[in-house]
Design a protein around this motif. Structure first.
Motif, PDB file in Angstrom:
ATOM      1  N   GLY A   1      -0.052   8.477   7.052  1.00  0.00           N
ATOM      2  CA  GLY A   1       0.983   7.943   7.921  1.00  0.00           C
ATOM      3  C   GLY A   1       1.588   6.653   7.386  1.00  0.00           C
ATOM      4  N   LEU A   2       0.835   5.948   6.546  1.00  0.00           N
ATOM      5  CA  LEU A   2       1.315   4.720   5.904  1.00  0.00           C
ATOM      6  C   LEU A   2       1.959   5.009   4.546  1.00  0.00           C
ATOM      7  CD1 LEU A   2      -1.790   2.515   6.765  1.00  0.00           C
ATOM      8  CD2 LEU A   2       0.505   2.285   7.744  1.00  0.00           C
ATOM      9  N   LYS A   3       2.238   6.294   4.286  1.00  0.00           N
ATOM     10  CA  LYS A   3       2.926   6.743   3.072  1.00  0.00           C
ATOM     11  C   LYS A   3       2.090   6.540   1.810  1.00  0.00           C
ATOM     12  CE  LYS A   3       6.415   7.731   5.676  1.00  0.00           C
ATOM     13  NZ  LYS A   3       6.619   9.146   6.099  1.00  0.00           N
ATOM     14  N   MET A   4       0.774   6.672   1.955  1.00  0.00           N
ATOM     15  CA  MET A   4      -0.102   6.659   0.797  1.00  0.00           C
ATOM     16  C   MET A   4      -0.386   8.105   0.382  1.00  0.00           C
ATOM     17  SD  MET A   4      -2.929   3.706   1.744  1.00  0.00           S
ATOM     18  CE  MET A   4      -3.342   3.316   0.038  1.00  0.00           C
ATOM     19  N   HIS A   5      -0.735   8.280  -0.889  1.00  0.00           N
ATOM     20  CA  HIS A   5      -1.220   9.576  -1.357  1.00  0.00           C
ATOM     21  C   HIS A   5      -2.743   9.516  -1.321  1.00  0.00           C
ATOM     22  CE1 HIS A   5      -1.646  13.304  -3.484  1.00  0.00           C
ATOM     23  NE2 HIS A   5      -2.366  12.728  -4.428  1.00  0.00           N
ATOM     24  N   VAL A   6      -3.375  10.494  -0.696  1.00  0.00           N
ATOM     25  CA  VAL A   6      -4.820  10.463  -0.499  1.00  0.00           C
ATOM     26  C   VAL A   6      -5.499  11.544  -1.330  1.00  0.00           C
ATOM     27  CG1 VAL A   6      -6.717  10.618   1.159  1.00  0.00           C
ATOM     28  CG2 VAL A   6      -4.546   9.565   1.836  1.00  0.00           C
ATOM     29  N   VAL A   7      -6.453  11.117  -2.147  1.00  0.00           N
ATOM     30  CA  VAL A   7      -7.335  12.043  -2.854  1.00  0.00           C
ATOM     31  C   VAL A   7      -8.725  11.889  -2.261  1.00  0.00           C
ATOM     32  CG1 VAL A   7      -5.994  12.062  -4.981  1.00  0.00           C
ATOM     33  CG2 VAL A   7      -7.803  10.359  -4.702  1.00  0.00           C
ATOM     34  N   ALA A   8      -9.438  12.983  -2.110  1.00  0.00           N
ATOM     35  CA  ALA A   8     -10.724  12.946  -1.420  1.00  0.00           C
ATOM     36  C   ALA A   8     -11.794  13.649  -2.228  1.00  0.00           C
ATOM     37  CB  ALA A   8     -10.606  13.592  -0.043  1.00  0.00           C
TER      38      ALA A   8
ATOM     39  N   ILE B   1       0.831  -1.210   0.000  1.00  0.00           N
ATOM     40  CA  ILE B   1       0.000   0.000   0.000  1.00  0.00           C
ATOM     41  C   ILE B   1       0.863   1.257   0.000  1.00  0.00           C
ATOM     42  CG2 ILE B   1      -1.892  -1.190   1.153  1.00  0.00           C
ATOM     43  CD1 ILE B   1      -1.194   0.393   3.670  1.00  0.00           C
ATOM     44  N   THR B   2       2.123   1.121   0.396  1.00  0.00           N
ATOM     45  CA  THR B   2       3.038   2.265   0.375  1.00  0.00           C
ATOM     46  C   THR B   2       3.152   2.822  -1.041  1.00  0.00           C
ATOM     47  OG1 THR B   2       4.318   1.392   2.225  1.00  0.00           O
ATOM     48  CG2 THR B   2       5.402   3.019   0.812  1.00  0.00           C
ATOM     49  N   GLY B   3       2.980   4.131  -1.157  1.00  0.00           N
ATOM     50  CA  GLY B   3       3.096   4.774  -2.460  1.00  0.00           C
ATOM     51  C   GLY B   3       1.852   4.694  -3.316  1.00  0.00           C
ATOM     52  N   LYS B   4       0.846   3.950  -2.875  1.00  0.00           N
ATOM     53  CA  LYS B   4      -0.391   3.839  -3.641  1.00  0.00           C
ATOM     54  C   LYS B   4      -1.301   5.037  -3.354  1.00  0.00           C
ATOM     55  CE  LYS B   4       0.416  -0.271  -5.436  1.00  0.00           C
ATOM     56  NZ  LYS B   4       1.655  -0.675  -4.778  1.00  0.00           N
ATOM     57  N   THR B   5      -2.286   5.236  -4.225  1.00  0.00           N
ATOM     58  CA  THR B   5      -3.255   6.322  -4.068  1.00  0.00           C
ATOM     59  C   THR B   5      -4.546   5.780  -3.465  1.00  0.00           C
ATOM     60  OG1 THR B   5      -2.372   7.593  -5.921  1.00  0.00           O
ATOM     61  CG2 THR B   5      -4.637   8.064  -5.269  1.00  0.00           C
ATOM     62  N   LEU B   6      -4.940   6.354  -2.352  1.00  0.00           N
ATOM     63  CA  LEU B   6      -6.202   6.005  -1.702  1.00  0.00           C
ATOM     64  C   LEU B   6      -7.228   7.083  -2.023  1.00  0.00           C
ATOM     65  CD1 LEU B   6      -8.030   4.441   0.305  1.00  0.00           C
ATOM     66  CD2 LEU B   6      -7.055   5.867   2.131  1.00  0.00           C
ATOM     67  N   GLY B   7      -8.368   6.678  -2.560  1.00  0.00           N
ATOM     68  CA  GLY B   7      -9.467   7.599  -2.799  1.00  0.00           C
ATOM     69  C   GLY B   7     -10.482   7.493  -1.680  1.00  0.00           C
ATOM     70  N   VAL B   8     -10.686   8.569  -0.950  1.00  0.00           N
ATOM     71  CA  VAL B   8     -11.648   8.598   0.149  1.00  0.00           C
ATOM     72  C   VAL B   8     -12.897   9.332  -0.322  1.00  0.00           C
ATOM     73  CG1 VAL B   8     -12.110   9.423   2.487  1.00  0.00           C
ATOM     74  CG2 VAL B   8      -9.846   8.527   1.907  1.00  0.00           C
ATOM     75  N   ILE B   9     -14.000   8.614  -0.384  1.00  0.00           N
ATOM     76  CA  ILE B   9     -15.274   9.217  -0.771  1.00  0.00           C
ATOM     77  C   ILE B   9     -16.037   9.551   0.509  1.00  0.00           C
ATOM     78  CG2 ILE B   9     -17.460   8.876  -1.996  1.00  0.00           C
ATOM     79  CD1 ILE B   9     -16.039   6.983  -3.878  1.00  0.00           C
ATOM     80  N   GLY B  10     -16.085  10.846   0.831  1.00  0.00           N
ATOM     81  CA  GLY B  10     -16.670  11.289   2.087  1.00  0.00           C
ATOM     82  C   GLY B  10     -15.568  11.549   3.098  1.00  0.00           C
ATOM     83  N   CYS B  11     -15.180  12.804   3.269  1.00  0.00           N
ATOM     84  CA  CYS B  11     -14.042  13.135   4.130  1.00  0.00           C
ATOM     85  C   CYS B  11     -14.506  13.917   5.351  1.00  0.00           C
ATOM     86  CB  CYS B  11     -12.988  13.913   3.345  1.00  0.00           C
ATOM     87  SG  CYS B  11     -11.332  13.822   4.072  1.00  0.00           S
ATOM     88  N   GLY B  12     -15.535  13.393   6.001  1.00  0.00           N
ATOM     89  CA  GLY B  12     -16.008  13.999   7.236  1.00  0.00           C
ATOM     90  C   GLY B  12     -15.254  13.449   8.425  1.00  0.00           C
ATOM     91  N   ASN B  13     -15.969  13.151   9.503  1.00  0.00           N
ATOM     92  CA  ASN B  13     -15.322  12.732  10.741  1.00  0.00           C
ATOM     93  C   ASN B  13     -14.520  11.437  10.567  1.00  0.00           C
ATOM     94  OD1 ASN B  13     -14.810  13.001  13.547  1.00  0.00           O
ATOM     95  ND2 ASN B  13     -16.358  11.466  13.973  1.00  0.00           N
ATOM     96  N   ILE B  14     -15.168  10.374  10.064  1.00  0.00           N
ATOM     97  CA  ILE B  14     -14.490   9.081   9.910  1.00  0.00           C
ATOM     98  C   ILE B  14     -13.538   9.107   8.717  1.00  0.00           C
ATOM     99  CG2 ILE B  14     -14.825   6.624   9.475  1.00  0.00           C
ATOM    100  CD1 ILE B  14     -17.525   6.861  10.952  1.00  0.00           C
ATOM    101  N   GLY B  15     -13.992   9.661   7.603  1.00  0.00           N
ATOM    102  CA  GLY B  15     -13.155   9.708   6.407  1.00  0.00           C
ATOM    103  C   GLY B  15     -11.854  10.450   6.623  1.00  0.00           C
ATOM    104  N   SER B  16     -11.893  11.523   7.426  1.00  0.00           N
ATOM    105  CA  SER B  16     -10.671  12.288   7.679  1.00  0.00           C
ATOM    106  C   SER B  16      -9.700  11.496   8.546  1.00  0.00           C
ATOM    107  CB  SER B  16     -11.005  13.627   8.338  1.00  0.00           C
ATOM    108  OG  SER B  16     -11.618  13.443   9.594  1.00  0.00           O
ATOM    109  N   ILE B  17     -10.221  10.673   9.451  1.00  0.00           N
ATOM    110  CA  ILE B  17      -9.343   9.823  10.267  1.00  0.00           C
ATOM    111  C   ILE B  17      -8.667   8.780   9.384  1.00  0.00           C
ATOM    112  CG2 ILE B  17      -9.270   8.143  12.157  1.00  0.00           C
ATOM    113  CD1 ILE B  17     -11.649   9.636  13.414  1.00  0.00           C
ATOM    114  N   VAL B  18      -9.439   8.171   8.484  1.00  0.00           N
ATOM    115  CA  VAL B  18      -8.867   7.208   7.544  1.00  0.00           C
ATOM    116  C   VAL B  18      -7.779   7.877   6.704  1.00  0.00           C
ATOM    117  CG1 VAL B  18      -9.355   5.810   5.487  1.00  0.00           C
ATOM    118  CG2 VAL B  18     -10.895   5.720   7.445  1.00  0.00           C
ATOM    119  N   ALA B  19      -8.052   9.087   6.251  1.00  0.00           N
ATOM    120  CA  ALA B  19      -7.086   9.806   5.411  1.00  0.00           C
ATOM    121  C   ALA B  19      -5.772  10.038   6.145  1.00  0.00           C
ATOM    122  CB  ALA B  19      -7.684  11.132   4.952  1.00  0.00           C
TER     123      ALA B  19
END
Length: 533
Positions: free
Chosen positions: A164-171, A141-159
């Protein structure tokens, strides 16, 4: 006489003790929620009902609850409570909107790891003595792109965990501001961009008309080949048959599913696929989360039953008994004004200004602002309430300001909400007449007088002759009955608006006819939480 509370689902012993310590009599019967008939027989004895998900507070149960004053749900979702029925009976429904956030976010991360490395299948194979080391070739998962659909309370924690796991996050989140995105360290994008770029996609949006079936065949086709999808939010966000087809074809390399279209999910095509990790709605299932929500709901219910304090109420504002009679109509007005702008604004909101003119400036501004913000974001966040709305707005980086001023017009008092996005400014004002019902008095700076109904149609058009008659004719030809028709215009030949109070929601086919007219700038169906006449 001390109030009595029934706990009909499994709650922490700490919560039971809180009730007792606060002077509330409590009966802890954790299996009663599963026995509908027995629960129906006993419910009339209690002032409060504390539940999780097993107890179903149906209209029938609420009708039998002759002494019930409050229902407390230890958790976020209140799908098992008939809120309109409770509201009609004057029963407050409370939830605990933030107690499960970290636990749910961690479960999403756990599923992402499990899917990436095929851990459940590898575990079963190894236990069977096969040692199939080459079969279970995972991905980092390092270096991969994570797409977070919904970046509210829970989504922002996931992001933040993913970063911290060195992923790139798009929301993708209509209410996520650029400032908040920068603070989180995520890249704010549109949905199609997210679908095209993400290696992993994690869903953290509530179930609304706009998000239902957001992962369907059309959107799956826009994704990268080999994408992996995680859903710890709501089952109806994914069309399961479409996901199954994408998994079988290899379009989707794997999926981690904690929630299902129908629950409990005792059978599903997803269960038969080796590249799927399924869990039985465990998002909130940690000892810490269970303890947190149980303690919160006990404290909230006890505070209400003993002190009359209201917090985290789904169907009632946080107001005192003394101010309630005068304030309550204006709380509904503020909520309706917010709901109007929330339903007609598609782009992310950057700023909200709420003006209190005349008599409204001397009222409980905090309650009125909370009501307005709850109405504003409810079209996207269905389980928001007056207490959680300011927090959710702040999380999205939306700037909120209030303005108070002395009476400046013909009305004793009114409320005006103005929102600003990157492309436009919108405003709406309203007041309450002597009957206590909310009225719209200005939209886009154009004066009008419109009664608020449950189902409405809002149109903007060029001020040309014949538009009023044409609108009425189209509605009439399609069997849409108009209860009230309100109009306003900027000037002769300029912008004009119309608000139609309808007997029922306008069909999509009628909207298509209206929007096909070049003179119509927009035609929006609106729904408001007010009783239909």
């Amino acid at each position: 006489m001390a109030p009595r509370v029934l706990v009909s689902d499994k709650l922490s012993p700490t919560a039971v003790q809180i009730f007792k310590d606060r002077g509330v009599e409590v009966d802890y019967l954790p299996d009663l929620g599963k026995d509908k008939d027995k629960l129906l027989e006993l419910i009339g004895q209690y002032d409060g009902l504390a539940i999780r998900s097993a107890t179903k507070a149906t209209e029938k149960l609420i009708a039998a609850a002759t002494n019930l004053k409050v229902i407390g749900r230890a958790g976020i979702g209140v799908d098992n409570v008939d809120i309109p029925a409770a509201s009609r009976r004057g029963i407050i429904v409370m939830n605990t909107p933030f107690g499960n956030s970290i636990t749910t976010a961690e479960h999403a991360i756990a599923l992402m790891f499990a899917v990436a490395r095929q851990l459940p299948e590898a575990d079963q194979s190894t236990r069977a003595g096969k040692w199939e080391k080459n079969r279970f070739m995972g991905v980092e998962i390092t270096g991969k792109t994570l797409g977070v659909i919904g970046c509210g309370n829970i989504g922002s924690i996931v992001a933040t965990r993913a970063i911290g796991l060195k992923m790139h996050v798009v929301a993708f989140d209509p209410f996520l501001s650029e400032g908040r995105a920068e603070e989180l360290g995520v890249e704010k994008v549109e949905l199609d961009d997210l679908l095209a770029r993400a290696d992993f996609i994690s869903l953290h949006t509530p179930m609304t008309d706009k998000t239902r079936n957001i992962i369907n065949a059309e959107n799956l086709a826009k994704m990268k080949d080999g994408v992996r999808i995680i859903n710890c939010a709501r089952g109806g966000l994914i069309v399961e048959k479409d996901l199954v087809a994408a998994l079988k074809s290899g379009k989707v390399a794997g999926a981690g599913i904690d929630v299902f279209e129908v629950e409990p999910a005792t059978e599903s095509e997803l269960f038969n696929l080796p590249n799927v990790v399924c869990t039985p709605h465990l998002g909130a299932s940690t000892s810490e989360a269970q303890e947190n929500v149980a303690i919160q709901v006990a404290e909230q219910m006890a505070d209400y039953l003993i002190k009359g304090a209201v917090s985290n109420a789904i169907n009632m504002p946080s107001i005192t008994a003394e101010e309630a009679p005068r304030l309550k109509p204006f709380v509904k007005l503020a909520e309706v004004l917010g709901a109007f702008i929330g339903q007609v604004t598609d782009e992310p909101i950057q700023e909200v200004e709420i003006l209190f003119d005349g008599s409204t400036a001397a009222m409980n501004i905090r309650a009125l602002m909370s009501a307005a913000l709850a109405g504003l974001i409810r079209p996207q966040v269905s389980d928001v309430n007056m207490v959680s709305a300011p927090v959710m707005v702040k999380e999205r980086g939306i700037i909120v300001s209030e303005v108070k001023r002395d009476k400046s017009g013909v009305f004793d008092g009114y409320i005006k909400i103005t929102v600003r996005t990157t492309t436009r400014t919108r405003s709406i004002a309203g007041t309450c007449f002597s009957d206590g019902k909310p009225r719209f008095i200005q939209i886009k700076g154009i004066n009008l007088d419109a009664e608020v109904g449950q189902h409405m149609l809002y149109t903007t058009n060029n001020d040309t002759p014949g538009m009023i008659g044409w609108l009425g004719t189209v509605c009439g030809e399609h069997g849409v009955n108009i209860a009230n028709f309100s109009l306003g215009r900027e000037r002769m030949g300029g912008d004009a608006i119309a608000l139609l109070y309808l007997d029922e929601r306008i069909p999509d086919a009628v909207l298509d006819v209206l929007r096909a007219n070049e003179a119509i700038v927009q035609a929006r169906p609106l729904v408001f939480d007010v009783a239909a006449d």
